[in-house]
Each structure stands twice: as C-alpha cells, then as structure tokens.
Design an enzyme around this catalytic site. Structure first.
Site, PDB file in Angstrom:
ATOM      1  N   ASP A  51       0.834  -1.198   0.000  1.00  0.00           N
ATOM      2  CA  ASP A  51       0.000   0.000   0.000  1.00  0.00           C
ATOM      3  C   ASP A  51       0.874   1.255   0.000  1.00  0.00           C
ATOM      4  O   ASP A  51       1.874   1.306  -0.712  1.00  0.00           O
ATOM      5  CB  ASP A  51      -0.931  -0.032   1.223  1.00  0.00           C
ATOM      6  N   HIS A  90      -3.502   5.805   3.733  1.00  0.00           N
ATOM      7  CA  HIS A  90      -4.272   4.643   3.305  1.00  0.00           C
ATOM      8  C   HIS A  90      -3.703   3.338   3.865  1.00  0.00           C
ATOM      9  O   HIS A  90      -4.454   2.480   4.362  1.00  0.00           O
ATOM     10  CB  HIS A  90      -4.289   4.605   1.775  1.00  0.00           C
ATOM     11  N   SER A 234     -11.590  -0.699   0.201  1.00  0.00           N
ATOM     12  CA  SER A 234     -10.219  -0.783   0.722  1.00  0.00           C
ATOM     13  C   SER A 234     -10.191  -1.177   2.185  1.00  0.00           C
ATOM     14  O   SER A 234      -9.258  -1.863   2.634  1.00  0.00           O
ATOM     15  CB  SER A 234      -9.520   0.575   0.578  1.00  0.00           C
TER      16      SER A 234
END
Length: 277
Positions: A51, A90, A234
């Site tokens: 990520d 994220h 996600s």
C-alpha cells in the site's frame, strides 16, 4: 482505448440490501466460527500490507515488523528496506484494521503508493511480486489497476501465490469498472457492506466479489496518530485479511483453497445443509 462496460449484475459493494437478502444454502460440513478461528489472534502468521506504507508507532497499529519501499529510477525497479512511514494514510488505515482483527500477527509493509495516492502499475506489480516471493502467509492488497497491459502478469503472480500458500486478499474497485487483480479467482476478493456489526462478514452469491466485510462509514487509523471515518472497499479488505490470519493461526497447514472454503462456510449468511444441491 475503448473500455467495455462490465455486466450489470456485477456487485462491488453491498448497498441497499441486508444479509437476509442474500441467503446462501451450502452443501457439506458445517464450519463454526469457534472451530475456524475461535481463540486465535493471528500469532505466527505473517501479513504484508502492499500500500502506501504504515505509520510507525501509531497507537492503533502498534509494532511493524518490517517496512519496505519499491523504488523506480534509471537503474530499474527494486525493493529496499525503509525507515519512512506512510505517504498518505491509506496503508496505515489498512494496517490498523489488520492489527485490530488479528492483534498478534506479524505485520509488514511494502510501499507502492506515493503522496496523493500516486502510483503506477509497474510499481504495484513489483511490490506484489516481492511480497509473493517472500512467501508471506497473507498479502493485503487494497489496490487495483485498470491498465489491461498488466493483467497477464498479475494473473500469473496471483496463481503463483495461490499454489505457494500465500493468500492475496484483494479489494474490489469502488466504482463499476474493470480492474485487477481482484477479478481473479485465485485471490480472495472483498467488497464492503453497510451493516453496523464490526464482526460481520458475508459471502456474495453473485461473484466475482466473494466476500463483503465492514467498510462503510468505519473508523480507521490515519496519519499523525489520528483516526478518521471513511468508506471504501479498501477498508473491508484488511478485515478479511485479518480473519484469514486468524484462521491460519489456528490451522497453519491450510492451503489457500481450503482457507477460502472455510471462510465461505463460516460466513454469516451461509446455511449448511447436507442435502443441499
């Protein structure tokens, strides 16, 4: 390039429908949550989050056992250890959800995204390939690419992981477009549901998305030790990665195929009947 619209029945996330709207009758042996992961915390299982990196020392993430970054320059593409953290938040969110779900797993990070979620298919493929080569037990990939030129390489890599007992848990795209690798049957694909139960996951009777997990209006760790509320497939994906880690912690000899079967049979909307057809 002309894009072909996917078939209308394709489901990316569960909106406007509740678990009782998608009942599944399965044939075979009943698998209970207690048997599948009861008492397991992910201990002994290595989970890698591919990520944007993971912020070190975030109170809701805790220990990060290894951090790496994919670098691309005039010398090519390579993966190196890094002391940097997260570029956009994220990956920290995903890592925190894995940690919350499987608190005693070993957690690793491979950074393939830059600031403002920037990235390329080449770098994504390199980071995922490295994670597969390291034989991590579970690889969380809350990312995908719409670039068709990477499809064959991603499919080959997903198959290599599947047969090598590395489970790639891949997020479906948040919008109705074709992207990869979540569309491959060799990965464990995840969309989000809107239920408030933080421990509820469902099997999708209309794949290619296989499972729905909490990912809509959820609280997740973010940069600076903070939390935010957000929505997206996600954030459902690392929940299923954490559940996979718990199952493998209790049943370490399971193959990827067996793990997917166990999660299917243990899903909240699946009823097992020996006489089902």
């Amino acid at each position: 390039m002309t894009t072909t619209s996917p078939p209308p029945e394709l489901t990316w996330s569960l909106r406007g429908r509740a678990p009782h709207d998608i009942p599944v009758l399965a044939a075979g042996q009943e698998v209970t949550p207690e048997w599948a992961w009861g008492g397991a915390t992910g201990a002994g299982v290595r989970v890698c989050v591919v990520d944007s990196g993971i912020e070190r020392d975030h109170p809701l993430v805790g220990r990060v056992d290894g951090s790496y970054v994919v670098l691309k320059d005039e010398d090519g593409i390579r993966v190196e250890p890094t002391g940097t953290g997260d570029t956009c938040g994220h990956g920290t969110a995903c890592g925190g959800i894995v940690r919350r779900t499987a608190p005693d797993c070993e957690l690793y990070s491979v950074r393939v995204l830059g600031e403002r979620f920037s990235g390329t298919g080449e770098v994504l493929l390199a980071g995922l390939r490295w994670a597969v080569e390291q034989r991590f037990d579970v690889i969380n990939l809350s990312l995908s690419t719409t670039r068709a030129q990477f499809t064959d390489a991603l499919r080959t890599l997903a198959d290599e992981a599947f047969f090598g007992r590395s489970v790639i848990v891949a997020s479906a795209h948040n919008t109705p477009v074709e992207s990869f690798p979540w569309r491959f049957s060799s990965v464990l694909s995840v969309g989000s549901h809107q239920e408030e139960d933080p421990d509820l996951f469902l099997y999708n009777p209309n794949p290619p998305v296989e499972f729905f997990a909490p990912g809509q209006n959820v609280t997740v760790p973010w940069l600076g030790g903070r939390t935010i509320r957000t929505t997206g497939n996600s954030f459902a994906t690392p929940y299923m990665a954490g559940m996979a880690a718990r199952v493998l912690s209790k049943h370490p000899r399971m193959t990827a195929f067996q793990l997917k079967s166990v999660l299917y049979l243990a899903a909240s909307n699946v009823t097992v009947s020996r006489g089902a057809r």
